[in-house]
Design a protein around this motif. Structure first.
Motif, PDB file in Angstrom:
ATOM      1  N   ALA A  78       0.833  -1.209   0.000  1.00 40.75           N
ATOM      2  CA  ALA A  78       0.000   0.000   0.000  1.00 40.75           C
ATOM      3  C   ALA A  78       0.864   1.255   0.000  1.00 40.75           C
ATOM      4  CB  ALA A  78      -0.931  -0.010   1.210  1.00 40.75           C
ATOM      5  N   ALA A  79       1.914   1.258   0.804  1.00 45.62           N
ATOM      6  CA  ALA A  79       2.803   2.425   0.866  1.00 45.62           C
ATOM      7  C   ALA A  79       3.502   2.654  -0.469  1.00 45.62           C
ATOM      8  CB  ALA A  79       3.833   2.260   1.977  1.00 45.62           C
ATOM      9  N   GLN A  84      -5.908   2.768   8.900  1.00 41.21           N
ATOM     10  CA  GLN A  84      -7.299   2.371   9.088  1.00 41.21           C
ATOM     11  C   GLN A  84      -7.470   0.885   8.802  1.00 41.21           C
ATOM     12  OE1 GLN A  84      -9.293   5.277   6.503  1.00 41.21           O
ATOM     13  NE2 GLN A  84     -10.449   5.899   8.313  1.00 41.21           N
ATOM     14  N   GLN A  85      -6.798   0.397   7.772  1.00 45.80           N
ATOM     15  CA  GLN A  85      -6.930  -1.004   7.404  1.00 45.80           C
ATOM     16  C   GLN A  85      -6.160  -1.928   8.345  1.00 45.80           C
ATOM     17  OE1 GLN A  85      -8.909  -2.095   4.932  1.00 45.80           O
ATOM     18  NE2 GLN A  85      -8.437  -4.182   5.535  1.00 45.80           N
ATOM     19  N   THR A  86      -4.948  -1.536   8.714  1.00 45.88           N
ATOM     20  CA  THR A  86      -4.110  -2.406   9.546  1.00 45.88           C
ATOM     21  C   THR A  86      -4.396  -2.250  11.041  1.00 45.88           C
ATOM     22  OG1 THR A  86      -2.332  -0.753   9.673  1.00 45.88           O
ATOM     23  CG2 THR A  86      -2.219  -2.383   7.874  1.00 45.88           C
ATOM     24  N   ARG A  87      -5.136  -1.191  11.381  1.00 44.08           N
ATOM     25  CA  ARG A  87      -5.484  -0.880  12.773  1.00 44.08           C
ATOM     26  C   ARG A  87      -4.277  -0.494  13.625  1.00 44.08           C
ATOM     27  NH1 ARG A  87     -10.372  -5.042  14.213  1.00 44.08           N
ATOM     28  NH2 ARG A  87     -11.635  -4.464  12.435  1.00 44.08           N
ATOM     29  N   HIS A  88      -3.260   0.035  12.979  1.00 43.70           N
ATOM     30  CA  HIS A  88      -2.136   0.579  13.741  1.00 43.70           C
ATOM     31  C   HIS A  88      -2.591   1.883  14.388  1.00 43.70           C
ATOM     32  CE1 HIS A  88       0.527  -1.974  11.149  1.00 43.70           C
ATOM     33  NE2 HIS A  88       1.061  -2.156  12.337  1.00 43.70           N
ATOM     34  N   ARG A  89      -2.173   2.115  15.605  1.00 44.83           N
ATOM     35  CA  ARG A  89      -2.491   3.367  16.290  1.00 44.83           C
ATOM     36  C   ARG A  89      -1.327   4.342  16.255  1.00 44.83           C
ATOM     37  NH1 ARG A  89      -4.799   1.085  21.790  1.00 44.83           N
ATOM     38  NH2 ARG A  89      -5.556  -0.814  20.876  1.00 44.83           N
ATOM     39  N   THR A 148       4.921   2.683  14.517  1.00 44.58           N
ATOM     40  CA  THR A 148       4.729   1.240  14.385  1.00 44.58           C
ATOM     41  C   THR A 148       4.409   0.890  12.939  1.00 44.58           C
ATOM     42  OG1 THR A 148       3.936   1.093  16.653  1.00 44.58           O
ATOM     43  CG2 THR A 148       3.438  -0.763  15.213  1.00 44.58           C
ATOM     44  N   LEU A 149       3.546   1.684  12.316  1.00 43.55           N
ATOM     45  CA  LEU A 149       3.233   1.447  10.903  1.00 43.55           C
ATOM     46  C   LEU A 149       4.513   1.459  10.080  1.00 43.55           C
ATOM     47  CD1 LEU A 149       1.340   1.165   8.453  1.00 43.55           C
ATOM     48  CD2 LEU A 149       1.281   3.674   8.396  1.00 43.55           C
TER      49      LEU A 149
END
Length: 85
Positions: free
Chosen positions: A45-46, A57-62, A66-67
């Protein structure tokens, strides 16, 4: 892959089972983990130019840091801000 026959979301163990079966059928030498799918998605995606927000939003990283740890560099020199040309 994300839901079972009853329409419920698959848990981590179920995803691992599906992945391990696919790896065995493909006769891959290296073992893969469900985490590899998450990192692969974030990386693809990146590299496709999707925004950090949409990936998170898709990976649910906050956490953005971390992303970024999930995104693998295909070419460390591509889009390098230190490049002279």
């Amino acid at each position: 892959l994300g839901h079972n026959r009853e329409g419920c979301r698959l848990g981590a163990q179920a995803v691992a089972g599906v992945l391990n079966s696919a790896v065995a059928r493909a006769k891959l030498a290296r073992r893969h983990q469900p985490h590899s799918l998450r990192a692969g998605f974030a990386t693809a995606a990146a590299h496709a130019g999707k925004s950090d927000h949409s990936i998170m939003q898709q990976t649910r990283h906050r956490s953005i840091s971390t992303l970024y740890s999930y995104i693998r560099g295909a070419d460390v020199f591509a889009n390098n801000s230190a490049a002279l040309t």
